[in-house]
Scaffold this motif. Structure first.
Motif, PDB file in Angstrom:
ATOM      1  N   VAL A   1      -7.318   1.843   4.118  1.00  0.00           N
ATOM      2  CA  VAL A   1      -6.804   3.206   3.974  1.00  0.00           C
ATOM      3  C   VAL A   1      -7.686   4.000   3.020  1.00  0.00           C
ATOM      4  O   VAL A   1      -8.040   5.148   3.293  1.00  0.00           O
ATOM      5  CB  VAL A   1      -5.347   3.184   3.471  1.00  0.00           C
ATOM      6  CG1 VAL A   1      -4.877   4.593   3.146  1.00  0.00           C
ATOM      7  CG2 VAL A   1      -4.432   2.555   4.514  1.00  0.00           C
TER       8      VAL A   1
ATOM      9  N   SER B   1      -5.340  -4.006   3.753  1.00  0.00           N
ATOM     10  CA  SER B   1      -5.019  -2.697   4.335  1.00  0.00           C
ATOM     11  C   SER B   1      -5.131  -1.583   3.304  1.00  0.00           C
ATOM     12  O   SER B   1      -5.389  -0.430   3.657  1.00  0.00           O
ATOM     13  CB  SER B   1      -3.619  -2.713   4.945  1.00  0.00           C
ATOM     14  OG  SER B   1      -2.657  -3.148   3.998  1.00  0.00           O
TER      15      SER B   1
ATOM     16  N   SER C   1       1.121  -0.990   7.788  1.00  0.00           N
ATOM     17  CA  SER C   1       0.268  -1.301   6.637  1.00  0.00           C
ATOM     18  C   SER C   1       0.829  -2.464   5.831  1.00  0.00           C
ATOM     19  O   SER C   1       0.110  -3.060   5.026  1.00  0.00           O
ATOM     20  CB  SER C   1       0.121  -0.071   5.746  1.00  0.00           C
ATOM     21  OG  SER C   1       1.304   0.177   5.005  1.00  0.00           O
TER      22      SER C   1
ATOM     23  N   PRO D   1       0.804  -1.230   0.000  1.00  0.00           N
ATOM     24  CA  PRO D   1       0.000   0.000   0.000  1.00  0.00           C
ATOM     25  C   PRO D   1       0.832   1.273   0.000  1.00  0.00           C
ATOM     26  O   PRO D   1       0.456   2.271  -0.628  1.00  0.00           O
ATOM     27  CB  PRO D   1      -0.834  -0.133   1.286  1.00  0.00           C
ATOM     28  CG  PRO D   1      -0.936  -1.596   1.519  1.00  0.00           C
ATOM     29  CD  PRO D   1       0.379  -2.162   1.057  1.00  0.00           C
TER      30      PRO D   1
ATOM     31  N   SER E   1      -2.513   3.054  13.017  1.00  0.00           N
ATOM     32  CA  SER E   1      -2.631   1.882  12.163  1.00  0.00           C
ATOM     33  C   SER E   1      -2.346   2.190  10.709  1.00  0.00           C
ATOM     34  O   SER E   1      -2.285   1.286   9.894  1.00  0.00           O
ATOM     35  CB  SER E   1      -4.040   1.284  12.297  1.00  0.00           C
ATOM     36  OG  SER E   1      -5.007   2.222  11.862  1.00  0.00           O
ATOM     37  N   PHE E   2      -2.159   3.463  10.377  1.00  0.00           N
ATOM     38  CA  PHE E   2      -1.936   3.829   8.996  1.00  0.00           C
ATOM     39  C   PHE E   2      -0.489   4.192   8.710  1.00  0.00           C
ATOM     40  O   PHE E   2      -0.198   4.829   7.725  1.00  0.00           O
ATOM     41  CB  PHE E   2      -2.859   4.988   8.588  1.00  0.00           C
ATOM     42  CG  PHE E   2      -4.307   4.599   8.581  1.00  0.00           C
ATOM     43  CD1 PHE E   2      -4.808   3.792   7.579  1.00  0.00           C
ATOM     44  CD2 PHE E   2      -5.150   5.012   9.578  1.00  0.00           C
ATOM     45  CE1 PHE E   2      -6.140   3.422   7.562  1.00  0.00           C
ATOM     46  CE2 PHE E   2      -6.483   4.651   9.573  1.00  0.00           C
ATOM     47  CZ  PHE E   2      -6.980   3.859   8.568  1.00  0.00           C
TER      48      PHE E   2
END
Length: 254
Positions: free
Chosen positions: A52, A48, A143, A21, A137-138
Motif C-alpha cells: 500500500v 500488504s 489487506s 494495515p 486489492s487495497f
C-alpha cells in the motif's frame, strides 16, 4: 563511581504484535501509534502494508479506491521510510524476500517461508466488480490477509486491529469468515480464560506505554489470534498441505 552513575537496564521478552494495515494507515496518528506500541510489544508489519505504501501516490489520486486510507498517515509513513535507514526502524516486517525483510534476531530465517506458505493458502476470492480493477486489492478486509498469515507464521501472535463499530467484527475476522473460518469471540464479561488474562495484560501494556488516550479516541480496538497446527509430517508440507486445514482463531474487543 557514585551510586547515581550506575544504571541497570533489563530487557524483557515482549509479546509479538502484528499491526493491521487498516489501523496504522487509516488514521492520522497511525505512525506515532505504531512507534509507541514498540515500547511494550515486538511490533510487526505485514507485507500488504508496504505494498500500500509503495502505491500511495497512485492511491491518493482516487480516494474512492481505498477510503480507509488516511493521507496524513501515508505521508508520515512515506517520510519515515525515505528518511530512516531500515536497520534503525524499531518495527519488524516480512518483505518479498529475506533481504527486504527486517526479522532481527527474534526469529529464525524460516519465518519468511512459513509466512509465504500461510499467505498463499489464504487467498482472497476474486473481486466481483471488474470496474475497480487492481484497486480492489487495497480494501481493508483483503489487506488483512497478510496480517493473518503473519500472525499464524509467528505461532499465533496477537493481531491488533479495529472494528468499524460495536456490532461489526474487525477486518481480519471478516476476512477469515469469507474464507470459511469462524473465529471464536471472547465474551466481554469473560474473566476466567487465558484470553481474558491476555486482554487485561494488553490493556495494561498500552496504558503503561502512554497510549491510552490515543487508543481510546480511536475506539472499537480488537485483538485477533490465528493459529495453525503443523502437518503430521514434512512430506505433507512438500505435497502442498494447506496450513489452514487444522487451524483455530480467536478474537476479542479491547
Amino acid at each position: 563511581m557514585g551510586a547515581s552513575d550506575l544504571r541497570v537496564t533489563v530487557d524483557g521478552v515482549k509479546l509479538r504484535c502484528v499491526l493491521d494495515p487498516a489501523l496504522v494507515l487509516g488514521h492520522a496518528c497511525g505512525r506515532p501509534l505504531a512507534l509507541g506500541l514498540t515500547r511494550v510489544f515486538e511490533a510487526w508489519l505485514p507485507r500488504s502494508f508496504w505494498r500500500v505504501l509503495d502505491a500511495s501516490d497512485l492511491i491518493s489520486l482516487d480516494t474512492e479506491a481505498a477510503p480507509w486510507l488516511h493521507p496524513l498517515a501515508l505521508n508520515d509513513w512515506t517520510a519515515l521510510r525515505d528518511g530512516t535507514d531500515a536497520g534503525s526502524w524499531p518495527l519488524r516486517w516480512v518483505g518479498d524476500n529475506l533481504h527486504e525483510s527486517q526479522l532481527r534476531s527474534s526469529v529464525d530465517d524460516s519465518l519468511l517461508e512459513r509466512f509465504e506458505r500461510h499467505a498463499e493458502a489464504l487467498q482472497a476470492p476474486e473481486p466481483t466488480d471488474a470496474g475497480l480493477g487492481w484497486q480492489c486489492s487495497f480494501d481493508a478486509v483483503s489487506s488483512a490477509h497478510d496480517a493473518l498469515a503473519l500472525s499464524a507464521a509467528l505461532d499465533g501472535a496477537l493481531l491488533l486491529c479495529q472494528a468499524p463499530d460495536g456490532e461489526t467484527p474487525p477486518g481480519p475476522v471478516l476476512a477469515l469468515a469469507r474464507l470459511g473460518h469462524q473465529p471464536l469471540e471472547l465474551s466481554p464479561d469473560e474473566s476466567r480464560s487465558l484470553m481474558a488474562a491476555e486482554r487485561l495484560f494488553v490493556r495494561q501494556a498500552v496504558a503503561a506505554a502512554g497510549l491510552a488516550a490515543q487508543l481510546q479516541s480511536l475506539g472499537h480496538l480488537c485483538i485477533v489470534h490465528a493459529l495453525t497446527w503443523p502437518a503430521a509430517s514434512e512430506a505433507a508440507n512438500d505435497d502442498g498441505h494447506d496450513p489452514w486445514h487444522h487451524s483455530q482463531s480467536w478474537w476479542y474487543r479491547l
